[in-house]
Scaffold this motif. Sequence first.
Motif, PDB file in Angstrom:
ATOM      1  N   GLN A   1      32.925  29.057  36.195  1.00  0.00           N
ATOM      2  CA  GLN A   1      34.033  28.804  35.628  1.00  0.00           C
ATOM      3  C   GLN A   1      34.792  30.146  34.724  1.00  0.00           C
ATOM      4  N   ALA A   2      34.106  30.677  33.978  1.00  0.00           N
ATOM      5  CA  ALA A   2      34.317  31.965  33.454  1.00  0.00           C
ATOM      6  C   ALA A   2      35.075  33.007  34.619  1.00  0.00           C
ATOM      7  N   GLN A   3      34.153  33.064  35.569  1.00  0.00           N
ATOM      8  CA  GLN A   3      34.502  34.072  36.851  1.00  0.00           C
ATOM      9  C   GLN A   3      36.060  33.782  37.405  1.00  0.00           C
ATOM     10  N   VAL A   4      36.234  32.471  37.510  1.00  0.00           N
ATOM     11  CA  VAL A   4      37.425  32.290  38.145  1.00  0.00           C
ATOM     12  C   VAL A   4      38.451  32.354  37.097  1.00  0.00           C
ATOM     13  N   LEU A   5      38.175  31.927  35.909  1.00  0.00           N
ATOM     14  CA  LEU A   5      39.229  32.269  34.729  1.00  0.00           C
ATOM     15  C   LEU A   5      39.614  33.737  34.594  1.00  0.00           C
ATOM     16  N   SER A   6      38.544  34.771  34.810  1.00  0.00           N
ATOM     17  CA  SER A   6      38.800  36.054  34.641  1.00  0.00           C
ATOM     18  C   SER A   6      39.266  36.559  35.789  1.00  0.00           C
ATOM     19  N   GLY A   7      39.576  36.000  36.980  1.00  0.00           N
ATOM     20  CA  GLY A   7      39.771  36.307  38.096  1.00  0.00           C
ATOM     21  C   GLY A   7      39.005  37.180  39.160  1.00  0.00           C
ATOM     22  N   SER A   8      37.641  37.187  38.811  1.00  0.00           N
ATOM     23  CA  SER A   8      36.889  37.872  39.659  1.00  0.00           C
ATOM     24  C   SER A   8      36.296  36.965  40.732  1.00  0.00           C
ATOM     25  N   LEU A   9      36.493  35.901  40.508  1.00  0.00           N
ATOM     26  CA  LEU A   9      36.452  34.759  41.744  1.00  0.00           C
ATOM     27  C   LEU A   9      37.958  34.159  41.941  1.00  0.00           C
ATOM     28  N   ASP A  10      38.183  33.841  43.225  1.00  0.00           N
ATOM     29  CA  ASP A  10      39.574  32.968  43.467  1.00  0.00           C
ATOM     30  C   ASP A  10      39.149  31.511  43.309  1.00  0.00           C
ATOM     31  N   LEU A  11      38.026  31.013  43.757  1.00  0.00           N
ATOM     32  CA  LEU A  11      37.952  29.569  43.615  1.00  0.00           C
ATOM     33  C   LEU A  11      36.511  29.371  43.778  1.00  0.00           C
ATOM     34  N   ALA A  12      35.851  28.370  43.148  1.00  0.00           N
ATOM     35  CA  ALA A  12      34.502  28.067  43.217  1.00  0.00           C
ATOM     36  C   ALA A  12      34.231  26.350  43.289  1.00  0.00           C
ATOM     37  N   LEU A  13      32.900  26.036  43.698  1.00  0.00           N
ATOM     38  CA  LEU A  13      32.523  24.798  43.882  1.00  0.00           C
ATOM     39  C   LEU A  13      31.763  24.662  42.593  1.00  0.00           C
ATOM     40  N   ILE A  14      31.856  23.621  41.606  1.00  0.00           N
ATOM     41  CA  ILE A  14      31.225  23.696  40.436  1.00  0.00           C
ATOM     42  C   ILE A  14      30.732  22.062  40.267  1.00  0.00           C
ATOM     43  N   GLY A  15      29.556  21.794  39.494  1.00  0.00           N
ATOM     44  CA  GLY A  15      29.227  20.764  38.868  1.00  0.00           C
ATOM     45  C   GLY A  15      29.868  20.741  37.319  1.00  0.00           C
ATOM     46  N   TYR A  16      30.427  19.650  36.749  1.00  0.00           N
ATOM     47  CA  TYR A  16      30.531  19.606  35.336  1.00  0.00           C
ATOM     48  C   TYR A  16      30.595  18.248  35.006  1.00  0.00           C
ATOM     49  N   ALA A  17      30.764  18.256  33.783  1.00  0.00           N
ATOM     50  CA  ALA A  17      31.031  16.837  33.049  1.00  0.00           C
ATOM     51  C   ALA A  17      32.112  17.011  32.005  1.00  0.00           C
ATOM     52  N   GLY A  18      32.871  15.697  31.881  1.00  0.00           N
ATOM     53  CA  GLY A  18      34.207  15.946  31.123  1.00  0.00           C
ATOM     54  C   GLY A  18      35.264  16.822  31.558  1.00  0.00           C
ATOM     55  N   ASP A  19      35.835  17.486  30.870  1.00  0.00           N
ATOM     56  CA  ASP A  19      36.833  18.497  31.474  1.00  0.00           C
ATOM     57  C   ASP A  19      36.520  19.942  31.905  1.00  0.00           C
ATOM     58  N   VAL A  20      37.146  20.629  32.841  1.00  0.00           N
ATOM     59  CA  VAL A  20      36.993  21.968  33.074  1.00  0.00           C
ATOM     60  C   VAL A  20      37.549  22.582  32.015  1.00  0.00           C
ATOM     61  N   ALA A  21      37.348  24.053  32.082  1.00  0.00           N
ATOM     62  CA  ALA A  21      37.758  24.952  30.776  1.00  0.00           C
ATOM     63  C   ALA A  21      39.352  24.999  31.155  1.00  0.00           C
TER      64      ALA A  21
END
Length: 309
Positions: A133-153
């Motif tokens: 999530q942090a890498q997508v927010l920073s722009g170092s990744l364009d998209l990512a498949l993640i597992g999460y609980a609640g809301d994303v960042a």
Amino acid sequence: MEIHQLRYFAAITDEGTFTAAAQRLHVSQSGISTQVAKLESELGQQLLDRSGRRIRLTPAGEAVLPLAKSALATLEAIQHTAAEFSTAVRGRVRLGMITGCSIPSFLDTVADLGRTHPGIELSLHEGHSDGLQAQVLSGSLDLALIGYAGDVAPGLEVGTVIDEPIAAVVPAGHPLDRAELRLADLHGTKILSLSPGTGIRAAYEDSCRRIGLEPRVDIDASSPAALLRLAERGAGAAVLSASSAQGAGLRTVHLADAATHARLGLITRRGQHSPAAQLLHSRLLAALRAGRRPEPGRARAPGHPGIPG
């Protein structure tokens, strides 16, 4: 029934209010309200409970929503596929995925991209969900498949693929091999869980704290497969997504008071994305949703391993 009505319905459920959905889609609130009412009238069912401050789904709405989102994803994939014949898509895409991910539909789509679009340069990066999530927010990744609980960042958009409760996985005949358990019941045995930063671990810890129970993990690992093999060997009870149990002699036991679900989703930053990133996003979302697990009690989709982390 028109496709924009399904799009409005899905946006309302994502945003929680008609106002927020209208702002996101750049349409009037009255227009979105009218179109969803027409959709409900045509279906003969009320899809949304409008009595509270935030809109909630009715039982009919809960059943219709995943079908509506699947139809929208399919339409988007059709549009992108048609567009590919008129112009070659080129560029670089940086894709993130959960460590140890082995979902066939995800890997098939990544492999196919290189064959169908040689002009796209793809790089693949593994990591825990919080870090992705942090890498997508920073722009170092364009998209990512993640597992999460609640809301994303904040600042991220997510296309949810799987949303299911966590469960305890134990060997058949284990003292915890029962019809149902509560989280406190696990504290008499070793607890096996995924590493911190994964969606399932977050769902377990949040569920514990919601009932005033301090979460405890005795053994953690980076992949569900390792936890399942440990559970098979009597190392303890593995806390995983409800659909993860695979292996001879393993039982999945419902955790009645685990309120926070584990989710699998594809995340991007809010805003504009390159044509190459948009193409991969639409293909992955359509493939993952087509291959998602059915509801508990129904037959499993072949080869789908549930939520990896």
